[in-house]
Enzyme design. Structure first.
Site, PDB file in Angstrom:
ATOM      1  N   ARG A 175      39.846  57.316 -23.235  1.00 17.18           N
ATOM      2  CA  ARG A 175      40.204  57.730 -24.597  1.00 17.18           C
ATOM      3  C   ARG A 175      41.011  59.024 -24.563  1.00 17.18           C
ATOM      4  O   ARG A 175      41.939  59.217 -25.357  1.00 17.18           O
ATOM      5  CB  ARG A 175      38.944  57.877 -25.449  1.00 17.18           C
ATOM      6  CG  ARG A 175      38.251  56.560 -25.747  1.00 17.18           C
ATOM      7  CD  ARG A 175      36.973  56.748 -26.522  1.00 17.18           C
ATOM      8  NE  ARG A 175      37.218  57.233 -27.876  1.00 17.18           N
ATOM      9  CZ  ARG A 175      36.259  57.684 -28.688  1.00 17.18           C
ATOM     10  NH1 ARG A 175      34.998  57.719 -28.277  1.00 17.18           N
ATOM     11  NH2 ARG A 175      36.562  58.105 -29.903  1.00 17.18           N
ATOM     12  N   CYS A 233      34.947  65.813 -29.521  1.00 15.09           N
ATOM     13  CA  CYS A 233      34.784  64.441 -29.022  1.00 15.09           C
ATOM     14  C   CYS A 233      35.511  63.522 -29.984  1.00 15.09           C
ATOM     15  O   CYS A 233      36.613  63.826 -30.422  1.00 15.09           O
ATOM     16  CB  CYS A 233      33.303  64.094 -28.882  1.00 15.09           C
ATOM     17  SG  CYS A 233      32.356  64.300 -30.409  1.00 15.09           S
TER      18      CYS A 233
END
Length: 278
Positions: A175, A233
């Protein structure tokens, strides 16, 4: 007071004269709701906490899991029996993401005695701990929040920190590189951020690595000495676990709650891709 507790230690404290309040915070990214698992079996006395409803506000421009309304959070904690003079232990059934979100919010709101069960539900059952289907009815707590107990970052502050200090990206490396964006509008990372997946904070049994090992890990990423450290995050959940790991390592860190989902809500913000900070 340590910020994590072993299953053996929790069993001893729970049998004592002043047992901690137990919060079951089972949650999965894009997974089923945790309530059915809680009802199928949980630690005796544990109260289920809904991460999406109790530990976050409605999704929007500030990300998928922005800070909850303080009144909503306070009411949820009081329903669970949280008091200012009684310790709290949160647990989940994963890598400690959701439990750490509860830990971070309670610490941010001023509670001084909050810990995460190291290894979560699996560690409890592996140690011989019992589970129950009985739903507790705790006495109403008196928790009164005093926000500001832990540092947090806005999007602009996170961007600035990435330039002058160390901004850690707690998501998976895929990611971070921009190869897996199914959860987010855009793949990639905040320019200048360093990849630091939460999976490397724990062992195979999902217990935290020793403090010295965590300190070495973060030092190798630049989070050492007088460096200013921040974490983000996807939506401020797994990042809380990273802040907890940094705390165990003795490294203070601020959390960007909006994280990548909040960052990419504004299309004018820059995006970096690939394995380098950019």
């Amino acid at each position: 007071m340590n910020d994590i507790i072993t299953a053996t230690e929790l069993a001893s404290e729970s049998a004592g004269a002043h047992p901690p309040v137990l919060l079951d915070v089972r949650w999965q990214l894009q997974g089923p709701h945790g309530r059915p698992d809680y009802e199928a079996g949980h630690l005796p006395g544990a109260v289920f906490i809904d991460l999406d409803a109790d530990l976050a506000g409605p999704a929007g421009d500030e990300g998928r899991h922005p800070l909850p309304d303080v009144a909503v959070f306070t009411a949820a904690m009081r329903r669970a029996g949280v008091r200012g003079d009684r310790p709290v232990v949160a647990y989940d059934a994963g890598l400690g993401w959701a439990a750490a979100r509860a830990w971070w919010l309670l610490r941010w709101a001023g509670h001084r005695e909050v810990r995460v069960l190291d290894g979560g539900l699996a560690a409890w059952t592996a140690s011989g701990g019992a589970v129950t289907t009985e739903i507790p009815q705790p006495q109403e707590g008196d928790f009164t929040p005093e926000p500001g107990g832990l540092p947090q970052l806005t999007a602009d502050e996170a961007a600035a920190l990435a330039r002058r200090g160390v901004l850690l990206d707690a998501r998976s490396a895929e990611r971070y590189r921009g190869e897996a964006a199914s959860v987010d509008r855009v793949g990639g990372h905040i320019p200048g951020a360093v990849s630091a997946p939460t999976t490397e904070n724990v062992t195979e049994d999902h217990t935290f690595r020793p403090a010295a090992a965590l300190a070495d890990r973060f030092a190798a990423l630049g989070a050492k000495g007088d460096a200013e450290v921040g974490v983000y995050c996807g939506s401020g959940v797994s990042g809380a676990q990273e802040v907890l790991a940094l705390t165990l390592a003795g490294v203070p860190a601020a959390l960007y709650i909006g994280s990548w989902s909040g960052w990419t809500a504004d299309p004018s913000r820059p995006v970096a891709t690939g394995a380098q900070p950019g």
